[in-house]
Write an enzyme that holds these catalytic residues in place. Structure first.
Site, PDB file in Angstrom:
ATOM      1  N   HIS A   1      56.101   7.798  44.693  1.00  0.00           N
ATOM      2  CA  HIS A   1      54.688   7.926  45.111  1.00  0.00           C
ATOM      3  C   HIS A   1      53.809   8.703  44.120  1.00  0.00           C
ATOM      4  CE1 HIS A   1      55.650   6.561  48.866  1.00  0.00           C
ATOM      5  NE2 HIS A   1      56.631   7.700  49.328  1.00  0.00           N
TER       6      HIS A   1
ATOM      7  N   LEU B   1      30.709   3.619  41.610  1.00  0.00           N
ATOM      8  CA  LEU B   1      31.798   2.864  42.690  1.00  0.00           C
ATOM      9  C   LEU B   1      31.958   3.827  43.797  1.00  0.00           C
ATOM     10  CD1 LEU B   1      35.171   0.943  41.422  1.00  0.00           C
ATOM     11  CD2 LEU B   1      35.252   3.222  42.854  1.00  0.00           C
TER      12      LEU B   1
ATOM     13  N   ASP C   1      51.866  -1.293  47.709  1.00  0.00           N
ATOM     14  CA  ASP C   1      53.364  -1.073  48.476  1.00  0.00           C
ATOM     15  C   ASP C   1      54.422  -1.150  47.154  1.00  0.00           C
ATOM     16  OD1 ASP C   1      55.252  -1.340  50.262  1.00  0.00           O
ATOM     17  OD2 ASP C   1      54.882  -3.519  50.679  1.00  0.00           O
TER      18      ASP C   1
HETATM   19  C1  FPP Z   1      54.079   2.224  49.990  1.00  0.00           C
HETATM   20  O1  FPP Z   1      55.118   2.196  49.200  1.00  0.00           O
HETATM   21  C2  FPP Z   1      53.274   3.191  49.630  1.00  0.00           C
HETATM   22  C3  FPP Z   1      52.813   4.488  50.341  1.00  0.00           C
HETATM   23  C4  FPP Z   1      53.137   4.239  51.772  1.00  0.00           C
HETATM   24  C5  FPP Z   1      51.830   5.458  49.906  1.00  0.00           C
HETATM   25  C6  FPP Z   1      50.709   4.910  48.871  1.00  0.00           C
HETATM   26  C7  FPP Z   1      50.671   6.571  48.474  1.00  0.00           C
HETATM   27  C8  FPP Z   1      50.358   6.510  47.116  1.00  0.00           C
HETATM   28  C9  FPP Z   1      49.973   5.421  46.126  1.00  0.00           C
HETATM   29  C10 FPP Z   1      50.297   7.891  46.369  1.00  0.00           C
HETATM   30  C11 FPP Z   1      49.123   8.722  46.630  1.00  0.00           C
HETATM   31  C12 FPP Z   1      47.807   8.051  46.995  1.00  0.00           C
HETATM   32  C13 FPP Z   1      46.464   8.936  46.498  1.00  0.00           C
HETATM   33  C14 FPP Z   1      45.362   7.968  47.034  1.00  0.00           C
HETATM   34  C15 FPP Z   1      46.513   9.831  45.635  1.00  0.00           C
HETATM   35  P1  FPP Z   1      56.615   2.346  49.739  1.00  0.00           P
HETATM   36  O2  FPP Z   1      56.943   3.638  50.018  1.00  0.00           O
HETATM   37  O3  FPP Z   1      56.384   1.535  51.362  1.00  0.00           O
HETATM   38  O4  FPP Z   1      57.485   1.479  49.112  1.00  0.00           O
HETATM   39  P2  FPP Z   1      58.593   0.529  49.870  1.00  0.00           P
HETATM   40  O5  FPP Z   1      58.146  -0.562  50.545  1.00  0.00           O
HETATM   41  O6  FPP Z   1      59.211   0.220  48.245  1.00  0.00           O
HETATM   42  O7  FPP Z   1      59.667   1.581  50.459  1.00  0.00           O
END
Ligand code: FPP
Length: 258
Positions: free
Chosen positions: A55, A149, A38
């Site tokens: 992201h 893994l 997050d």
């Molecule tokens: C949360 O941050 C993150 C996500 C909803 C997406 C997670 C995706 C990635 C880490 C990128 C790609 C993944 C892979 C497996 C290649 P948020 O956008 O909710 O952050 P915020 O709460 O600060 O808005």
């Protein structure tokens, strides 16, 4: 520090000596670690960048974490990449996230092979369309014999939906008289979940200071240790992962006993 003896508890975390440079004594390494990644959006905002940049940086943090988990001797790493609620985000952000996934699944395949990582999916990735689903399934197939893994990526995953599907499956078997309803116990439910092939969850980490589970692995978290850290996901690295493992190793797990 009180550590349980791995020998006395089948399925419990194993002692491992492979956590380089962190502890001199053998540490209790969790077999199964899950992460709620997050804070990508806030990271981008703080840098004055669009959310997609967060992201993208988050995907780099995934690479670092995967390497750290392999190094530490973790058996299963489960990452919450896209929840069944994430469809509520703007069309632009959903398309950015699926685009990133498409890019990484192809680019990272070689790394997964090299590191001995087996890819598995939970959730309902078919919702991302036939092209991305086929790429993902190809990566699953190509890595299925790797055994260093297991990387489990949760895509279009929601824990309540997973539990409801398990209940439907058991109800159907009961209607068809293949099982007796009185025989449905915890083991029977766990055997219907998408995580049925993996060891019990030992450690759940959530970054960015939020203290919620957000519909992630609600059944599986029953006896897991929880670590909430302030670091935003794109800043997560080997050191942060090591600190979370240290916290885990310092806790006394009782599984309801004394
Ligand atoms: C949360 O941050 C993150 C996500 C909803 C997406 C997670 C995706 C990635 C880490 C990128 C790609 C993944 C892979 C497996 C290649 P948020 O956008 O909710 O952050 P915020 O709460 O600060 O808005």
């Amino acid at each position: 520090m009180t550590l349980r003896s791995a020998a006395s508890d089948k399925g419990a975390p194993k002692p491992a000596g492979g956590v380089k440079g962190r502890l001199d004594t053998p540490a209790m390494v969790p077999r199964h670690v899950a992460i709620i990644m997050d804070g990508n959006g806030r990271w981008a905002e703080r840098q004055g960048l669009p959310r997609v940049a967060g992201h993208r940086a988050g995907a780099e943090a995934v690479r670092r974490t995967l390497r750290a988990a392999v190094e530490a001797g973790v058996e299963v790493l489960t990452l919450y990449a896209f929840s069944s609620e994430n469809w509520r985000r703007s069309d632009e952000e959903v398309s950015d996230l699926t685009g990133l996934l498409r890019f990484y699944v192809d680019r990272e395949l070689e790394t997964l092979e090299k590191e001995g990582v087996r890819l598995r999916l939970i959730g309902e990735p078919a919702a991302f369309g036939p092209d991305l689903e086929a790429r993902l399934q190809r990566a699953v197939e190509r890595t299925k014999d790797n055994d260093r893994l297991t990387l489990v990526v949760a895509l279009n995953y929601g824990s309540r939906g997973e539990i409801a599907a398990a209940a439907r499956g058991l109800a159907q078997q009961a209607v068809e008289r293949r099982i007796d309803p009185s025989s449905i116990d915890e083991r029977a439910i766990a055997a219907q979940l998408q995580t049925r092939d993996f060891p019990e969850l030992d450690l759940l980490i959530r970054t960015s200071g939020e203290m919620r589970l957000s519909n992630f692995l609600l059944w599986q978290v029953a006896y897991a240790e929880l670590v909430f850290i302030e670091t935003l996901w794109p800043d997560f690295d080997e050191a942060a992962f090591g600190l979370a493992l240290d916290q885990y190793a310092s806790r006394q797990r009782r599984f309801g006993g004394r």
